[in-house]
Design a protein around this motif. Structure first.
Motif, short mmCIF file in Angstrom:
data_model
loop_
_atom_site.label_atom_id
_atom_site.label_comp_id
_atom_site.label_asym_id
_atom_site.label_seq_id
_atom_site.Cartn_x
_atom_site.Cartn_y
_atom_site.Cartn_z
N ALA A 188 35.16 51.92 43.47
CA ALA A 188 35.15 51.84 42.13
C ALA A 188 36.51 51.59 41.41
N ASP A 189 37.50 51.70 42.33
CA ASP A 189 38.98 51.41 41.84
C ASP A 189 39.29 49.97 42.17
N SER A 190 38.35 49.28 42.68
CA SER A 190 38.73 48.10 43.49
C SER A 190 38.77 46.83 42.29
N GLU A 191 39.46 45.66 42.53
CA GLU A 191 39.22 44.54 41.75
C GLU A 191 37.80 44.14 41.66
N LEU A 192 37.25 44.14 42.97
CA LEU A 192 35.77 43.53 43.41
C LEU A 192 34.77 44.27 42.14
N TYR A 193 34.94 45.58 42.26
CA TYR A 193 34.18 46.58 41.37
C TYR A 193 34.25 46.04 39.99
N THR A 194 35.39 46.01 39.47
CA THR A 194 35.68 45.44 37.94
C THR A 194 34.86 44.11 37.78
N ALA A 195 35.02 43.23 38.72
CA ALA A 195 34.76 41.67 38.28
C ALA A 195 33.20 41.86 38.58
N VAL A 196 32.56 42.68 39.33
CA VAL A 196 30.84 42.59 39.50
C VAL A 196 30.32 43.39 38.28
N GLN A 197 31.18 44.29 37.66
CA GLN A 197 30.58 45.08 36.55
C GLN A 197 30.69 44.28 35.28
N THR A 198 31.85 43.60 35.37
CA THR A 198 32.12 42.66 34.03
C THR A 198 30.87 41.69 33.99
N LEU A 199 30.67 41.03 35.15
CA LEU A 199 29.70 39.74 35.25
C LEU A 199 28.08 40.45 35.05
N LYS A 214 35.00 29.70 39.25
CA LYS A 214 34.91 30.75 40.58
C LYS A 214 35.42 32.05 39.93
N VAL A 215 34.68 33.12 40.52
CA VAL A 215 35.40 34.54 40.03
C VAL A 215 35.94 34.83 41.43
N GLY A 216 37.35 35.02 41.40
CA GLY A 216 38.06 34.87 42.69
C GLY A 216 37.90 36.13 43.44
N PRO A 217 37.62 37.36 42.91
CA PRO A 217 37.55 38.56 43.63
C PRO A 217 36.08 38.67 44.44
N ILE A 218 35.37 38.04 43.91
CA ILE A 218 33.68 37.98 44.28
C ILE A 218 33.68 36.89 45.00
N ASN A 219 34.28 35.79 44.98
CA ASN A 219 34.41 34.62 45.75
C ASN A 219 34.73 35.10 47.14
#
Length: 261
Positions: A188-199, A214-219
């Motif tokens: 939950a504290d990762s950049e990936l989690y934030t990017a996924v939840q925003t999307l 592209k969304v960098g952390p997700i890609n």
């Protein structure tokens, strides 16, 4: 939802009458069950059905699928129970998903629950991971190449890759709900989690989510996980070793339960 649910059940009963079948189980199978529908998403209704005994005693095998043209956002199709059990024996991921859908529409008789109870005996981590990996790779290759990507397709690569991670970590079929996969598998504290939840919030709010950068952390996560599971999939246990799990008896019992002796 109440009105559309009533319409779905009405259509299922209509199929029973038109086809002379009994529907054992029906559920939502698509993005609505996964938890990230668009406002105009179809209702992807999948069902298992049984025909009368004489149909199975013919020297020729009949068509074992029922499909209806998409109409009013309803996409209905189903499998004959005999077909479903043959695929179940091979640890078929779509069928295993249907049986644990969070949006069941109809469950009559005991057949679906009997299949759920014995599913650990036929579950194959290796074949299911390969299924989800191939799904992820296909969508990644088709929709997420170049500087501008079809951004809503991230979910159609994320979900199967998270399913791979779930199977590897827990040794069971992954849950359908995208939120559950994210909460259990992405810190939950990762950049990936934030990017996924925003999307995800944008998609649920009805944003268009068409072509965007592209969304960098997700890609980065997708590329890393695809590469990882291309190597790790072969090392997964085959499972599904219990071939004698009583499927013939289950099938005959379903015929008796539905149609009588």
């Amino acid at each position: 939802m109440t009105n559309i649910r009533e319409e779905i059940i009405t259509q299922l009963h209509r199929i029973e009458e038109e086809e002379n079948v009994r529907i054992l189980y029906a559920c939502e199978s698509g993005s609505r069950a996964w938890g990230f529908p668009s406002q105009d998403s179809d209702y992807d209704v999948r069902f298992l059905y049984l025909r009368p005994l004489d149909w199975y005693l013919s020297i020729d095998e009949g068509r074992d699928v029922i499909e209806r043209p998409i109409s009013d956002r309803l996409d209905l199709s189903g499998w004959d129970l005999r077909k479903a059990l043959r695929l179940f024996r091979k640890s078929n991921p779509p069928l295993l998903e249907w049986l644990q859908s969070p949006m069941p529409y109809l469950e009559k008789y005991t057949t679906a629950e009997q299949i759920r109870r014995i599913s650990p005996l036929t579950f194959s981590p290796k074949s299911c991971i390969y299924h989800y990996l191939n799904m992820a790779k296909g969508n990644f290759r088709e929709y997420l190449q170049g500087d501008q990507v079809k951004i809503k397709k991230y979910f159609y690569v994320l979900r199967p890759l998270l399913a791979c991670s779930w199977i590897e970590k827990y040794g069971t079929m992954a849950p359908m709900e995208f939120d559950v996969l994210v909460e259990r598998l992405i810190p939950a504290d990762s950049e990936l989690y934030t990017a996924v939840q925003t999307l995800l919030a944008r998609k649920k709010a009805g944003d268009e989510l068409d072509y965007e950068p592209k969304v960098g952390p997700i890609n980065a996560y997708l590329e890393e996980q695809i590469a990882y599971f291309e190597q790790a999939a072969v090392l997964q246990p085959s499972g599904g070793g219990s071939k004698d799990v009583g499927l013939d008896a289950l099938f005959r019992g379903a015929l008796r339960e539905v149609w009588g002796e």
